[in-house]
Scaffold this motif. Structure first.
Motif, PDB file in Angstrom:
ATOM      1  N   VAL A   1       0.861  -1.184   0.000  1.00  0.00           N
ATOM      2  CA  VAL A   1       0.000   0.000   0.000  1.00  0.00           C
ATOM      3  C   VAL A   1       0.896   1.232   0.000  1.00  0.00           C
ATOM      4  O   VAL A   1       1.733   1.391   0.889  1.00  0.00           O
ATOM      5  CB  VAL A   1      -0.933   0.010   1.228  1.00  0.00           C
ATOM      6  N   VAL A   2       0.733   2.093  -1.024  1.00  0.00           N
ATOM      7  CA  VAL A   2       1.538   3.310  -1.083  1.00  0.00           C
ATOM      8  C   VAL A   2       0.734   4.569  -0.770  1.00  0.00           C
ATOM      9  O   VAL A   2       1.317   5.596  -0.429  1.00  0.00           O
ATOM     10  CB  VAL A   2       2.271   3.453  -2.434  1.00  0.00           C
ATOM     11  N   ASP A   3      -0.599   4.472  -0.875  1.00  0.00           N
ATOM     12  CA  ASP A   3      -1.438   5.619  -0.518  1.00  0.00           C
ATOM     13  C   ASP A   3      -2.861   5.129  -0.247  1.00  0.00           C
ATOM     14  O   ASP A   3      -3.276   4.087  -0.754  1.00  0.00           O
ATOM     15  CB  ASP A   3      -1.448   6.655  -1.634  1.00  0.00           C
ATOM     16  N   ILE A   4      -3.578   5.890   0.554  1.00  0.00           N
ATOM     17  CA  ILE A   4      -4.959   5.563   0.930  1.00  0.00           C
ATOM     18  C   ILE A   4      -5.742   6.866   0.935  1.00  0.00           C
ATOM     19  O   ILE A   4      -5.262   7.875   1.453  1.00  0.00           O
ATOM     20  CB  ILE A   4      -5.023   4.937   2.341  1.00  0.00           C
ATOM     21  N   ASP A   5      -6.941   6.827   0.346  1.00  0.00           N
ATOM     22  CA  ASP A   5      -7.843   7.970   0.511  1.00  0.00           C
ATOM     23  C   ASP A   5      -9.228   7.439   0.853  1.00  0.00           C
ATOM     24  O   ASP A   5      -9.389   6.260   1.148  1.00  0.00           O
ATOM     25  CB  ASP A   5      -7.824   8.906  -0.698  1.00  0.00           C
ATOM     26  N   ASP A   6     -10.234   8.283   0.806  1.00  0.00           N
ATOM     27  CA  ASP A   6     -11.570   7.883   1.240  1.00  0.00           C
ATOM     28  C   ASP A   6     -12.137   6.697   0.477  1.00  0.00           C
ATOM     29  O   ASP A   6     -12.826   5.870   1.047  1.00  0.00           O
ATOM     30  CB  ASP A   6     -12.540   9.062   1.135  1.00  0.00           C
ATOM     31  N   GLY A   7     -11.859   6.609  -0.827  1.00  0.00           N
ATOM     32  CA  GLY A   7     -12.497   5.561  -1.617  1.00  0.00           C
ATOM     33  C   GLY A   7     -11.579   4.592  -2.306  1.00  0.00           C
ATOM     34  O   GLY A   7     -12.046   3.649  -2.948  1.00  0.00           O
ATOM     35  N   THR A   8     -10.238   4.800  -2.200  1.00  0.00           N
ATOM     36  CA  THR A   8      -9.319   3.933  -2.938  1.00  0.00           C
ATOM     37  C   THR A   8      -8.065   3.590  -2.143  1.00  0.00           C
ATOM     38  O   THR A   8      -7.715   4.266  -1.176  1.00  0.00           O
ATOM     39  CB  THR A   8      -8.869   4.584  -4.265  1.00  0.00           C
ATOM     40  N   TYR A   9      -7.425   2.529  -2.609  1.00  0.00           N
ATOM     41  CA  TYR A   9      -6.071   2.189  -2.182  1.00  0.00           C
ATOM     42  C   TYR A   9      -5.181   2.321  -3.409  1.00  0.00           C
ATOM     43  O   TYR A   9      -5.569   1.899  -4.504  1.00  0.00           O
ATOM     44  CB  TYR A   9      -5.974   0.740  -1.700  1.00  0.00           C
ATOM     45  N   VAL A  10      -3.997   2.871  -3.243  1.00  0.00           N
ATOM     46  CA  VAL A  10      -3.004   2.886  -4.308  1.00  0.00           C
ATOM     47  C   VAL A  10      -1.978   1.825  -3.940  1.00  0.00           C
ATOM     48  O   VAL A  10      -1.419   1.836  -2.834  1.00  0.00           O
ATOM     49  CB  VAL A  10      -2.348   4.274  -4.464  1.00  0.00           C
ATOM     50  N   LEU A  11      -1.764   0.884  -4.881  1.00  0.00           N
ATOM     51  CA  LEU A  11      -0.935  -0.283  -4.612  1.00  0.00           C
ATOM     52  C   LEU A  11       0.269  -0.332  -5.538  1.00  0.00           C
ATOM     53  O   LEU A  11       0.190   0.051  -6.704  1.00  0.00           O
ATOM     54  CB  LEU A  11      -1.757  -1.564  -4.801  1.00  0.00           C
ATOM     55  N   SER A  12       1.354  -0.860  -5.007  1.00  0.00           N
ATOM     56  CA  SER A  12       2.576  -1.055  -5.773  1.00  0.00           C
ATOM     57  C   SER A  12       2.786  -2.544  -6.018  1.00  0.00           C
ATOM     58  O   SER A  12       2.634  -3.356  -5.105  1.00  0.00           O
ATOM     59  CB  SER A  12       3.758  -0.485  -4.982  1.00  0.00           C
TER      60      SER A  12
ATOM     61  N   ASN B   1     -10.551   0.438  -6.050  1.00  0.00           N
ATOM     62  CA  ASN B   1     -11.648   0.983  -5.249  1.00  0.00           C
ATOM     63  C   ASN B   1     -11.839   0.145  -3.985  1.00  0.00           C
ATOM     64  O   ASN B   1     -11.829  -1.083  -4.045  1.00  0.00           O
ATOM     65  CB  ASN B   1     -12.950   0.982  -6.055  1.00  0.00           C
ATOM     66  N   LYS B   2     -12.042   0.813  -2.888  1.00  0.00           N
ATOM     67  CA  LYS B   2     -12.292   0.107  -1.629  1.00  0.00           C
ATOM     68  C   LYS B   2     -13.538  -0.755  -1.716  1.00  0.00           C
ATOM     69  O   LYS B   2     -13.615  -1.802  -1.081  1.00  0.00           O
ATOM     70  CB  LYS B   2     -12.400   1.088  -0.466  1.00  0.00           C
ATOM     71  N   SER B   3     -14.494  -0.359  -2.540  1.00  0.00           N
ATOM     72  CA  SER B   3     -15.724  -1.137  -2.679  1.00  0.00           C
ATOM     73  C   SER B   3     -15.492  -2.483  -3.362  1.00  0.00           C
ATOM     74  O   SER B   3     -16.338  -3.367  -3.279  1.00  0.00           O
ATOM     75  CB  SER B   3     -16.771  -0.335  -3.454  1.00  0.00           C
ATOM     76  N   ALA B   4     -14.344  -2.657  -4.006  1.00  0.00           N
ATOM     77  CA  ALA B   4     -14.007  -3.926  -4.657  1.00  0.00           C
ATOM     78  C   ALA B   4     -13.294  -4.889  -3.714  1.00  0.00           C
ATOM     79  O   ALA B   4     -13.005  -6.027  -4.081  1.00  0.00           O
ATOM     80  CB  ALA B   4     -13.131  -3.678  -5.881  1.00  0.00           C
ATOM     81  N   VAL B   5     -13.035  -4.447  -2.480  1.00  0.00           N
ATOM     82  CA  VAL B   5     -12.289  -5.252  -1.512  1.00  0.00           C
ATOM     83  C   VAL B   5     -13.249  -5.843  -0.485  1.00  0.00           C
ATOM     84  O   VAL B   5     -13.976  -5.114   0.190  1.00  0.00           O
ATOM     85  CB  VAL B   5     -11.208  -4.403  -0.813  1.00  0.00           C
TER      86      VAL B   5
END
Length: 82
Positions: A23-34, A64-68
């Motif tokens: 995990v490289v970044d997190i916001d309200d609706g998403t995760y940014v992944l490496s 999207n967090k909704s996909a997790v």
């Protein structure tokens, strides 16, 4: 469990895929992944393969967090091969 940046986690997606990524970044609706890798069972055990075959592997991806469906800490022996 609190998700922290720069740590490797296992993501179980709503479509049943299992993805290991940093995990490289997190916001309200998403995760940014490496370097996301998918876990697939084989006759030799679990193997990690590219999650996205045609994307640039050097670029981060956004999910999207909704996909997790679930997130957990990745087993140490999997992290060693990641």
């Amino acid at each position: 469990m609190r998700i922290e940046k720069d740590k490797v986690y296992t993501f179980k997606l709503t479509n049943a895929d299992e993805v290991v990524a940093k995990v490289v970044d997190i916001d309200d609706g998403t995760y940014v992944l490496s370097n996301p890798l998918s876990a697939v069972p084989t006759e030799k055990g679990i193997q990690l393969i590219f999650t996205i075959f045609t994307g640039n592997p050097k670029e981060n991806i956004t999910i999207n967090k909704s996909a997790v469906a679930m997130i957990c800490q990745t087993r140490e022996e999997v992290c060693d091969h990641y």
